[in-house]
Each structure stands twice: as structure tokens, then as C-alpha cells.
Design a protein around this motif. Sequence first.
Motif, PDB file in Angstrom:
ATOM      1  N   LEU A 155       0.828  -1.192   0.000  1.00 31.02           N
ATOM      2  CA  LEU A 155       0.000   0.000   0.000  1.00 31.02           C
ATOM      3  C   LEU A 155       0.867   1.249   0.000  1.00 31.02           C
ATOM      4  O   LEU A 155       0.597   2.202  -0.703  1.00 31.02           O
ATOM      5  CB  LEU A 155      -0.941  -0.004   1.208  1.00 31.02           C
ATOM      6  N   SER A 160       2.677   1.353  -3.470  1.00 32.55           N
ATOM      7  CA  SER A 160       1.824   1.721  -4.583  1.00 32.55           C
ATOM      8  C   SER A 160       1.315   3.129  -4.374  1.00 32.55           C
ATOM      9  O   SER A 160       0.992   3.830  -5.307  1.00 32.55           O
ATOM     10  CB  SER A 160       0.692   0.721  -4.767  1.00 32.55           C
ATOM     11  N   ALA A 161       1.289   3.536  -3.108  1.00 38.74           N
ATOM     12  CA  ALA A 161       0.887   4.906  -2.869  1.00 38.74           C
ATOM     13  C   ALA A 161       1.891   5.858  -3.464  1.00 38.74           C
ATOM     14  O   ALA A 161       1.524   6.839  -4.095  1.00 38.74           O
ATOM     15  CB  ALA A 161       0.761   5.142  -1.370  1.00 38.74           C
ATOM     16  N   GLY A 198       2.773   6.001  -7.623  1.00 36.16           N
ATOM     17  CA  GLY A 198       1.755   6.590  -8.471  1.00 36.16           C
ATOM     18  C   GLY A 198       2.231   7.025  -9.836  1.00 36.16           C
ATOM     19  O   GLY A 198       3.348   7.381 -10.034  1.00 36.16           O
ATOM     20  N   GLN A 217      -3.330   1.496 -12.240  1.00 32.01           N
ATOM     21  CA  GLN A 217      -2.782   0.596 -11.230  1.00 32.01           C
ATOM     22  C   GLN A 217      -3.333   0.910  -9.845  1.00 32.01           C
ATOM     23  O   GLN A 217      -3.729   0.039  -9.107  1.00 32.01           O
ATOM     24  CB  GLN A 217      -1.268   0.696 -11.237  1.00 32.01           C
ATOM     25  N   GLN A 218      -3.345   2.180  -9.492  1.00 29.25           N
ATOM     26  CA  GLN A 218      -3.753   2.481  -8.121  1.00 29.25           C
ATOM     27  C   GLN A 218      -4.916   3.449  -8.007  1.00 29.25           C
ATOM     28  O   GLN A 218      -5.349   3.755  -6.902  1.00 29.25           O
ATOM     29  CB  GLN A 218      -2.570   3.001  -7.334  1.00 29.25           C
ATOM     30  N   THR A 252      -9.294  -0.781  -9.222  1.00 30.00           N
ATOM     31  CA  THR A 252      -8.019  -0.589  -9.916  1.00 30.00           C
ATOM     32  C   THR A 252      -7.366  -1.939 -10.192  1.00 30.00           C
ATOM     33  O   THR A 252      -7.794  -2.974  -9.672  1.00 30.00           O
ATOM     34  CB  THR A 252      -7.062   0.220  -9.036  1.00 30.00           C
ATOM     35  N   ASN A 308      -4.538  -2.824  -9.055  1.00 33.12           N
ATOM     36  CA  ASN A 308      -4.029  -3.320  -7.771  1.00 33.12           C
ATOM     37  C   ASN A 308      -5.130  -4.040  -6.999  1.00 33.12           C
ATOM     38  O   ASN A 308      -4.906  -5.095  -6.412  1.00 33.12           O
ATOM     39  CB  ASN A 308      -3.508  -2.168  -6.908  1.00 33.12           C
ATOM     40  N   ASP A 309      -6.334  -3.458  -7.000  1.00 30.89           N
ATOM     41  CA  ASP A 309      -7.459  -4.088  -6.303  1.00 30.89           C
ATOM     42  C   ASP A 309      -7.747  -5.479  -6.878  1.00 30.89           C
ATOM     43  O   ASP A 309      -8.068  -6.410  -6.158  1.00 30.89           O
ATOM     44  CB  ASP A 309      -8.747  -3.261  -6.469  1.00 30.89           C
ATOM     45  N   TYR A 367      -3.355  -7.550  -7.912  1.00 25.83           N
ATOM     46  CA  TYR A 367      -2.085  -7.557  -7.202  1.00 25.83           C
ATOM     47  C   TYR A 367      -1.845  -8.936  -6.622  1.00 25.83           C
ATOM     48  O   TYR A 367      -2.728  -9.549  -6.019  1.00 25.83           O
ATOM     49  CB  TYR A 367      -2.055  -6.507  -6.088  1.00 25.83           C
TER      50      TYR A 367
END
Lengths: 353, 674
Positions: B12, B15-16, B19, B117-118, B459, B461-462, B465
Amino acid sequence: MKRISFIGKLLLVAAAGMFALSCDKGNRDEDSVVSLDRAFFILNEGSYLKNNASVTRYNPETKRVESGVFEEQNGAGLGDTGQDVLAVGDELYISVNVSQHIRVTDRNLKSKAVISPADAPLSPRYLCQGGGKVYVTYYEGFLGEIDPATRAVRTVAVGPNPDGVVYANGKIYTADSGGYLDVPNTSLSVVDASSFTRTGSITVNSNPTSLVLCAGALFVYSYGSYKEGIPAKLQRVDLSTQQVTDIDYDSVSGIAARGDMLYVLCGGYDEQWNPLPGRIYKYDAARGQKAGEFVTDGTVIANAYKICATEHFIWATASDYTNNGDVYAFNPADGKLVAKLDSKGVNPSIIVE
Amino acid sequence: MTASGIELAILLTVSAVRGTCVDAQPSERADTLGAARVSDTRGGRSRLDSGVPTLRVGSAALERSGARDLAEVLRTLPGLNVKDYGGIGGLKTVSVRGLGAAHTALCSDGFLLTDIQQGAMDLSAFDLDDTGSIDVEIGTPDELFSPAGSFPAGSALRISPKALDFGDGPLKTSAGIGWGSFNSWKPRVRVEGRLAPGWGVSARASWLRSDGDYPFHDAKVISGGASSAGNTLRREGADVSVLKTGLRLEGNTRRGGTLTAGADWTSSERGLPGAVIYYTQNPTERLWDRDLSLRSAYERTAGGWRFRAGGFFRQHFTRYTNDDALYPTPLDDRYLQRHLGASGIVQRGIPLGPAGRELRLALAQDLSFASLAADMMACPDPQRLSSVSALNLQYRSERLTATAGVAATYVHEQSRKPDASVQTAPDRSRLSPSASLSWLAAKGLHLRAFIKDGFRVPTFNDLYYDHFGTIHLVPEKAFQTGAGAAWQVDAGAARLSFTADAYYNRVRDKIIAVPTLFVWHMRNLGRVDMKGADLSASAFVPLWGKYAFRAEANWSVLDAVDLSKPEAKNYGYQIEYTPFNSGAACLSLSSRTASLSYTLCAVGRRWYLPQNIAANEMPAYFDHSLAVRKDFRVHAALLSLAAEALNLTDVNYEIVRSYPMPGRQFRLSLQITI
């Protein structure tokens, strides 16, 4: 108006919480409790990267639950991710994983020392003691040996990301999880205490994490490998022959030992990954046979997280990973709930007496 | 915490910060934003006759504010909550009225920018040097002539480039150098001019570098038995280097249309200092980004018709490394996102009798293809094809503006990996209806109301990932409704305006990461109810000579309660990082060639974990800043000097727990335009 209505709701929720708590306390069976005027320490791991590891002090006699004692005594917080706590004589050793040190306090939680290897900080995981030394696994791949008198640390390389650790008969065993590898590790390290060298390894299930000594044998709980479809497992290692045998429990999520009895916490999830209530089973380690379910009064442990055993109680903790957790204390003699309390911290994990 | 928990937290955080960084693109002509209806320079930041609350920061206001990145501007606007990990390189995202950053659509140069992605775009990727104006439309776009993709979102944030100056004169060149605390330097150059009659071009380049090692006051530290209070430490491993270049072409075609084209290249490298952990500091992460963006659009107005068609291509490469000794093999992850899209809008205005009554019908269509490739073990290299169609109808008269519309979204996903075991998310489609009304109730007083059912798509990622993602996630829905009033009154040459809005929002099927013993899972679990109000007041007072005084203030209250799980201890509590009270004030004294302005941001207490208990509380803070600017004419050259002092009172605060914000800092810049 908005504020008032919200505060009203807050009060309602808080009141409901207190009511729930007092009801739980009502379950306490006065006669079954050993008379103790001694504090228990509940380690709350905290939330990763939020610097909110904490220790809550609990006295079952007075029912006093105190949080923030460490902060009051020392003017600062414990740090990030409280991993383990060990009572060594009159001192507590608290390994604070992400803060990369071991905090030594007295039983009033007043800080006495910080222990860290001299050359570079390492991330401590679990603690054990034996042969006059305290041992700690460092997740970077080392076993540390601490001299309680001088607080000096020396290290020896073991397997990747060692987690659980026990001392038995002049040897130290580490659960080399390999938790940071794409494919977890599948072995324990054996370190000879007198020469402080790694003398061998024992192959077990994937991602071993907890080690417990019970009735002279070593019990290993491993997470398995989710990515490879290898389930979690409980195994017994015969320390003389190093023979490994599986013990058949479903969805094991933690183990603890008291006397010759091993307590096995089993959890599991439904199809939507909602946690099922935790169940605790007894395994008679001396006889090598299952001894049925431990909890006898129908207590439901929602969001069961960890299991812990002390001289007077068997403890189960519960956590949803974001809110403050709950701690359940059971009487080992009859499997009845003695107390349930809010742990006043996130992820309560270890309780020491 | 379990190893998998740590892994997720890393994911998290990473990926935060990882960006996607797209440079803010120049291009949309101001009038495509409905700027014609924006109140003149005397007005405040709100447009008064729209059915939804709108906020605008024009180029003059941007210059006066002294802001150097988008986050500095947005945090002063009512209803907006900027999440900031601190420092130049720290991720910055914006959430509107508590919905979460992924519900804010960012449009730049007429195209929707997304991070597949995020979800939420990093605001620090946008280059304010090239920004002409910023518009926020809360709820739903009031301007029908908007890209289709902005209609399903919870709010639209549009960034318009500086207008190109291609009059008769020769090439205009401006060069500047900026200096800031913590060894920050930013040289920049921009050239613009006429290519041929009616055709102009601009080229720009800037390079920003900073050590980023700002001091912060650590919490008290105990070493052994001794406690030392209030240590001052420095951020380590927070260096930043960003090169931004851009080329832009704009021209009028013989048939009365306008053609724009742009190309941008951004390359950056930065250290990620990570969370400040008590008793240790051990930065081991680095991030590299390379972003290429190409786009072109053609627009024409004829008769009652207005038409726009365009296409874009974007490629974003990210490399992330972590050589923490915890990893038996250091991490070196690479990600490549590609976006290819086409966007078209047709609008027809039908006059209805005299008195300026008009019916407008607009149809917008976005088509986009996006892909993600990653060198991680289990990444299925997903590809997404999405289509958004928006049909909107607007009736306008002198007293009434009524708008109703619906957007239809269709998303199809597939994997580029030919492995049959790789699963992708099932096709998803959803309608987002919206309606708004603005009524001139009395002279200068507009009443407004809107209702909207929007959503965000999960996303990559959701969904994908490595073992965390869940392909069966459904979209996260955001229902919004609000009503308010906007009042403007002229007193001589002075002008006062006020707005007051109240709203109710509800987020269902909120996508959250749920831990289990072994691995975390993304699930549609959350429900959050939001009740809030945004109030604003602004005043414009002409003074002696060419000087004018401006004052703006706003205050927002937001009660955003978590109603996800009745049995959870945080049921009914305010969600994390969301203050009940927040506000801002800006005061400025300015002429055409000089300005002095003061900005205050005030944020009330909030909590960094879901339980609203003392242990989780983050205290309120006030952040004051000052900006001064002066232009000089030296022969043919225009010299601009600007200076800013930020966080004047050196307040030590965090927006995100364990990520301290910089204390007092200074900036200077000098620019010469010939």
C-alpha cells in the motif's frame, strides 16, 4: 446540531461498549480464580508504520486495565510493531520489530535499557531464554544472544527471516520462515549454545513461524504457502531423533504450551474470507493424543488472533487489525472464561505474567 | 504483525508513492470550460449559476497564491481534502467531500487522466508552471462539453494549460530559476511564438532537484533510561530530481476550427524516505518514473453545433527498488502502464425563443485501452478496454438552468498472458444518472441542488495484485446529493459573494483491504455515510490607484461515519484522516505588477485509525503562508521576482500518521521574459 448528534452517537456507542464489557466481566467465576495480586502485561503489536505498539497492564484481582503506563513512565511511546515480550527475572524484554531494538523495562514499565547489536540495527522478532542467556531472532537472518548482565549482543547467521525461537538442552532452534521470499522457506536452524554456531537444520512445512516446547518435544506451527497452495500445519519434532510428524488439526492459527498440554488455536475462514470463530483444542503432548476442545462454557472468540499460555491462564486474543483488540482469559483447569477485556491497543498478541 | 500483513502494508505504501506521474498537459482553451460564465476578476472562487458547486482558480489567483504545486492550491478550497505524505517527492492526492481520492476525475487538456494501477493520480505530477486555471466541479460536471469519463466520477478536477500567446510579435522567451529550502533548485525555460499566421507553438523544460532533507521534530526518544525530549531530526533519503519537458502546438484551421497537439516527457528519480519510525531511520527505497504523453484534439463551433474529437497515448514506466536487509534478495520491480484513448463530444444548442432561452444536448464518448505489465511473479499483465458514453440535456434561461444526464460505462478485461489458469475480472457495466438545477431566486441569489449516482471501477491493484487482488470486486458506488445557495452583491465597485451548501453522500461496496492470517484480500465491504456543509465568503475591494484587496474564507464540516460492520468497535465513528472541521482563508493586496498574499489552512482534529479514541487522535493544526511577487520592466524585458514563506509558524504536523510535513520553509524565484 450535526456535532451534537454525532457526539450523542459516540456516547451511545461508548456506553454500549462499556455495557458489553461489564456483562463480560459478569461471567467471571470468582471461585475458580487463583488469588493473584500480580500484573499481567498484554503486548499490543500496533499497526505497521504507525508507531503505536503498546503494553497494557492488567490485574485480574482488581480488574484494573491500564494503558499508557509505558508512555507515562518514560515520556515516549514504545515504537513500531511490538513483536514479543519476555519476563527475565524482574525485567521485561520487549522486542520492537520495526523500531529495531529490544526495550528492557522494570515491572512498572520504566525503561532501563535498549538492546541492539553494536554495528548495525536489526529487526528483532521473538525472544526466549535458557542457559543464562536471552535469545532473539532477527528477521534479517540472524540469531542474537544477549547477556542479560552486560546487555551485549552477538549474532550468528541462521536461515532467512527467522521467527519463533526456543532453547532446549543447550541448543537453540529458530523457525526460518523465509516470509520475505517469493517462495517461503521450509526449515528450522539448530544452533549450539555453547559454541554459538549453527550446527544443522530440520526440514518442516513451508513458512514455519511458531516454536513451542512441550513435554520434551518441539512443536512447530507453520503458515504454509498460500501462493503455492500449501496449508498451515502443526508438526512435532522429536529432539533426539529430529523426526518430524504431522499433527492433524484444521486451520491452525497458533499454539501455546502449559505443562504437558499443548493448546491449539484453530480459526479458518468462510468463502468470503470472513473469519470463523476461533476454537481452542487441547493436545496431550506427553501421551501424544488429542484431548478435546478446551473451552467448555460456549465462549465464542470472534476474530481470534493469537493464543498464549501463562502459569495461571490460557489467553486468546482477538483482532480485526484496525480497531483495539480483545483479550480472553480462560481458567486452564476447567476451560471457562475468567475475563474478557478490551486490550486498549491494536493487535494484542502476547501476554506475560 | 504477520509477514503478509507487513507485505500488504508495504504494497500500500509503495503503490501509494509509486503513483503514475503524468505531467499536466497544456491545451484546453479556456472557453471550453465555460469560462464565459465564470464571474469576472472581482468574483470569488465559485461560479454562481451552476447546479453543482464549482470552484475556479484562475491564472491571476494562481500567481498571487505563490503555490508551486497543485496540492498547495487545492488544500485551500472548500470540501477538498488533500492527503500528503510530505515533502516535494511525497504522494499527494485529493478527495472531495470525503468520497476518497479515487472518486476524483482529473482532466487535463481535455483528456481524462487515470492511473489504472492504483486509481488516484499523484497531484505532484502536474506542473503548475504550465497551468492556466484549475476548475473543480463537485458532484458532476456542470459543463456539458466535458469528456465522457468525467461524468461517472464523484467530482471533476480540470487543469487547463496557459493560453498560448502567438500574436504578431517575435518569439517570446522566458527563463527562470527557483530556489527553495533544503537545497531545492528549479531552473526552467519556456519559448513560445508564432509558427505561421494563426499557428503558435510553445516548448518548455524544467528541472527540479532537492535534497528534501527537511527537519522535523521527532517524538520524544528514550535511550536506555534517559529520555530526551523534542529531538530534531532530518528526513533521510528524500532527494528528488524531476525533469519535465513539453511541446505544444495550437492553430486555427481555415474552416474555423482549432487544432491542438501536445507532447510531454517527464523523467524522475527520487528516494522514498518512508514512514518516520521511532528510534530508527533506515530509508532503503527508490523510485524512478518515465512518462511519455502525446495527444491531439480538433475542435470546432459552427451554427448551433460544437464538436471536439481527439486522441491520446500515454506510457508510464516505473521502477521501484528496496534493498532493505529484510529481503533475502533486494526488490527491483518494474511496471509499465500504457493508455491509448479517443474522446469525442458533440453538443447542439437550440435557441428557444427570445430572452436567451436555450436547450443544449451533448453526447460525449470516451474509448480507452489500458494495459499493465509487471515483472512480478503472478501479475497476469491485465488489459482493460473501457467505454464511457455520456448523454446530457440542459435547459437554460435567464433564471433557470436545469441539467439531466446519464453516463454508461462498460469495462472489459483480459490478460495478455496466454496461460489458461490466469483469470481476469468479468465484464462490468453501470449507468450513472445525474440531475442538477440552478434557479435565480432574487437578484444575485442563486439556489441550487443536484443528485448523482457515481462509482469508481476497481483498480488493477485491487483486482490483480499478487494474491491480494480479487477479480470479483464490484464497482465502489458513490451516491451524492446536495443543495445550496450562492449570493453575490455589488456595493459600488466592491463585490461580495457567499455560498452555502449542504450535502449527503453515501459510499457503498467500498473497496478495502481485509487482512487474514496468511494474506490480505481486497473486498467490497465498506459503507460510509457523509453529511456535510461547505460555506464560503469572498470580497473584492478596489483600493487607491490600481490596487485591490481580496479576501476569501471558507469553512467545511464533514461528518463521515463508517457503517460497514455493526459489530466492529468503530461502527458509527468518523473515518480515518477526515476532519470534522476544516477551513482556509486567503487575503491579498495586489496590483497588476505586484501582489502580497497571506494564506491560512486550518484543519481540525482527526484520527489515524478507525476508532475515534484519544490514542488515535491527530491534533488540529494551522498552517500560515505568505507570498509576495513583483514585476519590473527593464527595457524590453519583464523581470518577475517572487518569494514565499510556508508554514510560517513552523508547526509540526502530519497529514498521514508517521509522515511529518515540512516545517517553516522559504522559496525565491526569478524569471525573465523577453
